[in-house]
Design a protein around this motif. Structure first.
Motif, PDB file in Angstrom:
ATOM      1  N   MET A 147     -19.537   5.689   6.568  1.00 23.32           N
ATOM      2  CA  MET A 147     -18.339   5.262   7.282  1.00 23.32           C
ATOM      3  C   MET A 147     -17.126   5.394   6.368  1.00 23.32           C
ATOM      4  SD  MET A 147     -17.430   3.929  10.243  1.00 23.32           S
ATOM      5  CE  MET A 147     -16.073   3.058  11.006  1.00 23.32           C
ATOM      6  N   VAL A 148     -16.130   6.134   6.820  1.00 23.51           N
ATOM      7  CA  VAL A 148     -14.947   6.381   6.013  1.00 23.51           C
ATOM      8  C   VAL A 148     -14.042   5.153   6.027  1.00 23.51           C
ATOM      9  CG1 VAL A 148     -12.893   7.816   5.754  1.00 23.51           C
ATOM     10  CG2 VAL A 148     -15.033   8.842   6.504  1.00 23.51           C
ATOM     11  N   ASN A 149     -13.599   4.742   4.849  1.00 17.96           N
ATOM     12  CA  ASN A 149     -12.616   3.664   4.735  1.00 17.96           C
ATOM     13  C   ASN A 149     -11.234   4.296   4.830  1.00 17.96           C
ATOM     14  OD1 ASN A 149     -10.812   1.662   3.882  1.00 17.96           O
ATOM     15  ND2 ASN A 149     -12.336   0.724   2.533  1.00 17.96           N
ATOM     16  N   VAL A 150     -10.686   4.344   6.040  1.00 12.22           N
ATOM     17  CA  VAL A 150      -9.446   5.090   6.270  1.00 12.22           C
ATOM     18  C   VAL A 150      -8.268   4.523   5.479  1.00 12.22           C
ATOM     19  CG1 VAL A 150      -7.792   5.884   8.001  1.00 12.22           C
ATOM     20  CG2 VAL A 150     -10.232   5.891   8.530  1.00 12.22           C
ATOM     21  N   PRO A 151      -8.039   3.196   5.464  1.00 10.30           N
ATOM     22  CA  PRO A 151      -6.910   2.688   4.676  1.00 10.30           C
ATOM     23  C   PRO A 151      -7.001   3.064   3.204  1.00 10.30           C
ATOM     24  CG  PRO A 151      -7.678   0.999   6.191  1.00 10.30           C
ATOM     25  CD  PRO A 151      -8.689   2.111   6.243  1.00 10.30           C
ATOM     26  N   GLU A 152      -8.230   3.066   2.664  1.00 10.24           N
ATOM     27  CA  GLU A 152      -8.410   3.439   1.259  1.00 10.24           C
ATOM     28  C   GLU A 152      -8.216   4.938   1.055  1.00 10.24           C
ATOM     29  OE1 GLU A 152     -12.257   3.560  -1.542  1.00 10.24           O
ATOM     30  OE2 GLU A 152     -11.713   1.530  -0.913  1.00 10.24           O
ATOM     31  N   LEU A 153      -8.678   5.730   2.018  1.00  5.29           N
ATOM     32  CA  LEU A 153      -8.563   7.191   1.929  1.00  5.29           C
ATOM     33  C   LEU A 153      -7.128   7.660   2.124  1.00  5.29           C
ATOM     34  CD1 LEU A 153     -10.161   9.965   1.885  1.00  5.29           C
ATOM     35  CD2 LEU A 153     -10.149   9.805   4.383  1.00  5.29           C
ATOM     36  N   PHE A 154      -6.387   6.984   3.016  1.00  7.69           N
ATOM     37  CA  PHE A 154      -5.070   7.481   3.431  1.00  7.69           C
ATOM     38  C   PHE A 154      -4.106   7.554   2.238  1.00  7.69           C
ATOM     39  CE2 PHE A 154      -0.812   7.316   5.160  1.00  7.69           C
ATOM     40  CZ  PHE A 154      -0.888   8.258   6.173  1.00  7.69           C
ATOM     41  N   GLY A 155      -3.534   8.738   2.053  1.00 13.02           N
ATOM     42  CA  GLY A 155      -2.544   8.950   1.000  1.00 13.02           C
ATOM     43  C   GLY A 155      -3.113   8.947  -0.406  1.00 13.02           C
ATOM     44  N   SER A 156      -4.453   9.036  -0.540  1.00 11.39           N
ATOM     45  CA  SER A 156      -5.060   8.966  -1.870  1.00 11.39           C
ATOM     46  C   SER A 156      -4.712  10.156  -2.747  1.00 11.39           C
ATOM     47  CB  SER A 156      -6.583   8.835  -1.745  1.00 11.39           C
ATOM     48  OG  SER A 156      -7.134   9.912  -1.003  1.00 11.39           O
ATOM     49  N   MET A 157      -4.287  11.264  -2.138  1.00  2.93           N
ATOM     50  CA  MET A 157      -3.889  12.446  -2.898  1.00  2.93           C
ATOM     51  C   MET A 157      -2.371  12.633  -2.904  1.00  2.93           C
ATOM     52  SD  MET A 157      -6.539  13.989  -4.253  1.00  2.93           S
ATOM     53  CE  MET A 157      -7.156  12.363  -4.655  1.00  2.93           C
ATOM     54  N   VAL A 158      -1.636  11.537  -2.687  1.00  3.45           N
ATOM     55  CA  VAL A 158      -0.172  11.609  -2.603  1.00  3.45           C
ATOM     56  C   VAL A 158       0.464  10.670  -3.627  1.00  3.45           C
ATOM     57  CG1 VAL A 158       1.834  11.381  -1.093  1.00  3.45           C
ATOM     58  CG2 VAL A 158      -0.357  12.099  -0.133  1.00  3.45           C
ATOM     59  N   PHE A 159       1.441  11.168  -4.345  1.00  2.42           N
ATOM     60  CA  PHE A 159       2.211  10.345  -5.288  1.00  2.42           C
ATOM     61  C   PHE A 159       3.346   9.691  -4.499  1.00  2.42           C
ATOM     62  CE2 PHE A 159       5.100   9.570  -8.924  1.00  2.42           C
ATOM     63  CZ  PHE A 159       4.213   8.974  -9.804  1.00  2.42           C
ATOM     64  N   ASN A 160       2.972   8.686  -3.704  1.00  4.65           N
ATOM     65  CA  ASN A 160       3.937   8.039  -2.816  1.00  4.65           C
ATOM     66  C   ASN A 160       4.567   6.820  -3.487  1.00  4.65           C
ATOM     67  OD1 ASN A 160       1.914   6.054  -2.667  1.00  4.65           O
ATOM     68  ND2 ASN A 160       1.037   6.970  -0.809  1.00  4.65           N
ATOM     69  N   GLN A 161       5.375   6.091  -2.715  1.00  2.68           N
ATOM     70  CA  GLN A 161       6.102   4.966  -3.310  1.00  2.68           C
ATOM     71  C   GLN A 161       5.167   3.873  -3.814  1.00  2.68           C
ATOM     72  OE1 GLN A 161       9.736   3.347  -1.792  1.00  2.68           O
ATOM     73  NE2 GLN A 161      10.211   5.182  -0.608  1.00  2.68           N
ATOM     74  N   SER A 162       4.041   3.708  -3.142  1.00  2.00           N
ATOM     75  CA  SER A 162       3.081   2.707  -3.596  1.00  2.00           C
ATOM     76  C   SER A 162       2.554   3.057  -4.987  1.00  2.00           C
ATOM     77  CB  SER A 162       1.919   2.632  -2.593  1.00  2.00           C
ATOM     78  OG  SER A 162       0.912   1.772  -3.060  1.00  2.00           O
ATOM     79  N   VAL A 163       2.219   4.334  -5.196  1.00  2.00           N
ATOM     80  CA  VAL A 163       1.730   4.782  -6.501  1.00  2.00           C
ATOM     81  C   VAL A 163       2.852   4.704  -7.534  1.00  2.00           C
ATOM     82  CG1 VAL A 163       0.711   6.705  -7.789  1.00  2.00           C
ATOM     83  CG2 VAL A 163       0.039   6.294  -5.412  1.00  2.00           C
TER      84      VAL A 163
END
Length: 695
Positions: A1-17
């Motif tokens: 089962m994919v953990n979508v919130p954890e997966l989402f944006g994991s390869m993006v240097f976004n504002q959270s990162v």
């Protein structure tokens, strides 16, 4: 089962990162750049670059690339590794602020419309900090603008960002008149992406699909889309696996993939994301198209993004859902409930009507391509005539303004400025008129004319620019008014009446609409050359240069590029068509003729007096058709040769439209007549039934 919130944006240097990895002061300065467009100092860029590099390496990256969108319509990237050699023979991984902010790719081999010689190679890529970097395979991709040594835009992102700035400036002027001092107005877009999926092995056997993205031949199968049993039907298990993989990959890149379903035609599907700020939506749609094709290959499939890969069934579009919002979250295309917000909404709506009516040509040009010309007006997509659909409620409101009557609604009351108050309009009170090229759908406009393979940068640059121009005209007038309410009332009434012809709530597929549109003076620009003939009209040069979206030189360059690409696409299609006729279709027909001829000889040898009437009739028909096809191919070849030497870019494009395309159609018709007459084992390539129904 994919953990979508954890997966989402994991390869993006976004504002959270960024917030996690950057020092507070650095993040604060970068945030100011993101929010207000403030310049990024080199010392800040160095800190950002180091944090970005460390994050990228932790996630498996070894290279970085400035990822940009040249005028080819697709993306481009040059990969450089992070390695930096040391004196002792080792290497360290480094990435500087200068490397982050600016790159220098060779610009000579990208389209320039004849405005740059091959030896004028210098070009620059410049980081767009409003679009987040992401990791693709082993590479940190940094979204950038692309310009020449002299500052001329060589990409689709730069004009888009300019157009967003123009609309921001003019929309804020309008809002200030209503007592609202917002800091920013941005356009938002959600691009619904249609596509076809076919089996990879079958695709490899079709030279036309491999070389042109569409089938140049193909007899109509026994079943098409007439049963209406494909749209929203249960998904094929193989397609389910593809879509699951597609979603997970897109989510990694922070792309808000929301909706997936079967479309109308067999083997046709759609993916729709949640809307985003326009420049992000454009970047993400470009990445989405690339991912769609790569993921398909992983599943032994091929994703077809051409607007018309198959004749006889619907083509694919990309519905561009466009709106405007303030930094405070107010959607400027939300009708609202109070007199003040209604007046504001009506003014923005009037500006859109004015901009679309006065710039039908620019909107048509923005979606023009050799592929999309097959689709528009073919009773499966909006016609080539640009019009605006408002839905019943808004249509009645504006009709009352045009006719000078009170809006007949129990809930309506008179505004102090003299126009009727709109009743609350639910988002679903306007029907989704699929026959309209530009339809209001509750709190946004859906520009349905865009082709599936198209970069949506062009259409949104045009939309932003023409609306900004109309808002500027309104702001110039209203800012000088001594009585704002009276001036506003007069302006809305005058402009709605002046541009009422652009409003059409009927069936755009109906032939009578073409007659009616002509009476109204609306433009029907059927082909790309028809549309491009208006691109350099004085009013278009005036609009784009005054809005500071394009220079005149850039427009002249785009004019040449669009026409050249149109001719190049058709040149490839003709060459492929001629090759398939000579190497595949005719040899297969001759082989089958030979086989049937031998059966006739054998039959008559065994059965004296046998007439073999059916076989002889078939041979006679095939003999006539193969002779005709050879003649059609010869005629097509001559017309093609003539078109290529017709003169300037426009003359060549028109020669393709007037002479070559009709010859292609004639040759295909004969070939498609031959196909069902040949035995299955003799067919030179997979047929429509194989491609559309074998997944």
């Amino acid at each position: 089962m994919v953990n979508v919130p954890e997966l989402f944006g994991s390869m993006v240097f976004n504002q959270s990162v960024m917030k996690q990895r950057l020092p507070k002061e650095t993040f604060k300065l970068l945030k100011k750049t993101l929010d207000d467009g403030a310049p990024l100092e080199l010392d800040v860029a160095n800190v950002v670059a180091h944090a970005m590099k460390e994050w990228a390496i932790e996630n498996g990256a070894t290279h970085y690339a400035h990822w940009f969108q040249p005028l080819t319509g697709i993306t481009a990237e040059k990969h450089d590794s992070f390695i930096n050699p040391q004196d002792d023979g080792t290497v360290i991984m480094s990435f500087s602020g200068k490397e982050l902010v600016k790159g220098e790719p060779d610009a000579s081999s990208f389209p320039s419309g004849g405005h740059r010689a091959t030896f004028e190679a210098r070009g620059y890529t410049v980081w767009d900090p409003t679009s987040y970097p992401f990791i693709k395979e082993h590479t940190l991709c940094i979204p950038t603008a692309f310009c020449s040594y002299t500052g001329e835009a060589l990409d689709k992102k730069t004009p888009l960002l300019r157009s967003m700035e123009a609309l921001d400036t003019q929309a804020k002027r309008i809002l200030k008149l209503f007592g609202k001092n917002v800091s920013h107005v941005a356009t938002t877009v959600g691009a619904e992406q249609e596509y076809f999926i076919v089996d990879h092995e079958l695709w490899t056997q079709r030279k036309d699909l491999r070389m042109t993205g569409r089938t140049l031949f193909g007899a109509k199968p026994s079943k098409g889309q007439e049963m209406d049993d494909q749209y929203f039907a249960a998904l094929n298990p193989r397609i389910v696996k593809y879509m699951e993989d597609l979603n997970e990959t897109l989510w990694k890149y922070g792309i808000l993939s929301k909706t997936e379903h079967n479309e109308v035609a067999p083997a046709q599907h759609e993916m729709a994301p949640i809307f985003n700020t326009t420049n992000l939506a454009v970047d993400q749609n470009q990445l989405t198209m690339e991912v769609m094709k790569k993921v398909a290959k992983r599943h032994g499939l091929e994703c077809l993004l051409h607007e018309k890969p198959f004749a006889g069934v619907n083509g694919s579009g990309k519905h561009n859902n466009w709106s405007m919002s303030t930094n405070e979250g107010e959607n400027l295309l939300e009708p609202g409930k109070t007199p003040e917000s209604n007046a504001q909404f009506l003014l923005f709506l009037t500006a859109i009507l004015k901009s679309v009516d006065e710039n039908q040509d620019l909107l048509r040009i923005s979606v023009a391509s050799a592929g999309n010309d097959h689709r528009l007006g073919a009773n499966e997509a909006p016609p080539a005539i640009i019009s605006v659909y408002l839905g019943d409620e808004l249509y009645k409101v504006l009709s009352s303004i045009v006719e000078g009557k009170t809006y007949a609604n129990d809930k309506s009351s008179k505004m102090t400025i003299g126009v009727d108050v709109l009743p609350p309009i639910p988002r679903d009170s306007t029907d989704r008129n699929r026959t309209s090229p530009f339809a209001f759908t509750g709190n946004k406009f859906e520009f349905r004319s865009c082709g599936s393979a198209l970069s949506i940068a062009g259409p949104n640059t045009a939309l932003n620019s023409i609306v900004a121009d109309a808002l500027k005209t309104f702001a110039d007038e209203l800012e000088k008014a001594s009585d704002f309410e009276a001036a506003l009332n007069a302006l809305i009434e005058r402009e709605v009446k002046a541009h009422w012809r652009i409003v059409f709530n009927g069936n755009g597929y109906d032939e009578s609409w073409k007659t009616e549109a002509a009476k109204r003076g609306l433009m029907e620009l059927k082909t790309l050359p028809d549309a491009m003939a208006h691109y350099l009209d004085p009013k278009n040069i005036r609009l784009y240069t005054e809005m500071e979206v394009y220079t005149k030189e850039e427009m002249e360059s785009h004019y040449e590029i669009k026409l050249e690409k149109y001719a190049q696409v058709l040149n490839i299609e003709v060459n492929t068509m001629l090759e398939m006729i000579s190497k595949d279709i005719l040899p297969a027909a001759y082989k089958y003729i030979d086989a049937v001829s031998k059966t006739v000889i054998d039959l008559k040898a065994v059965v004296p007096g046998a007439r073999a009437g059916a076989q002889v009739a078939l041979l006679t028909k095939l003999d006539g058709l193969t002779t005709e096809l050879a003649a059609k191919a010869d005629d097509l070849s001559k017309r093609h040769l003539s078109a290529k030497s017709a003169g300037d870019a426009m003359s060549i494009a028109r020669a393709y439209v007037d002479s070559v395309i009709p010859a292609m159609t004639e040759a295909r018709a004969v070939a498609d007549e031959i196909e069902p007459l040949i035995g299955e084992e003799y067919k030179p390539f997979p047929c429509y039934e194989d491609l559309l129904f074998r997944i």
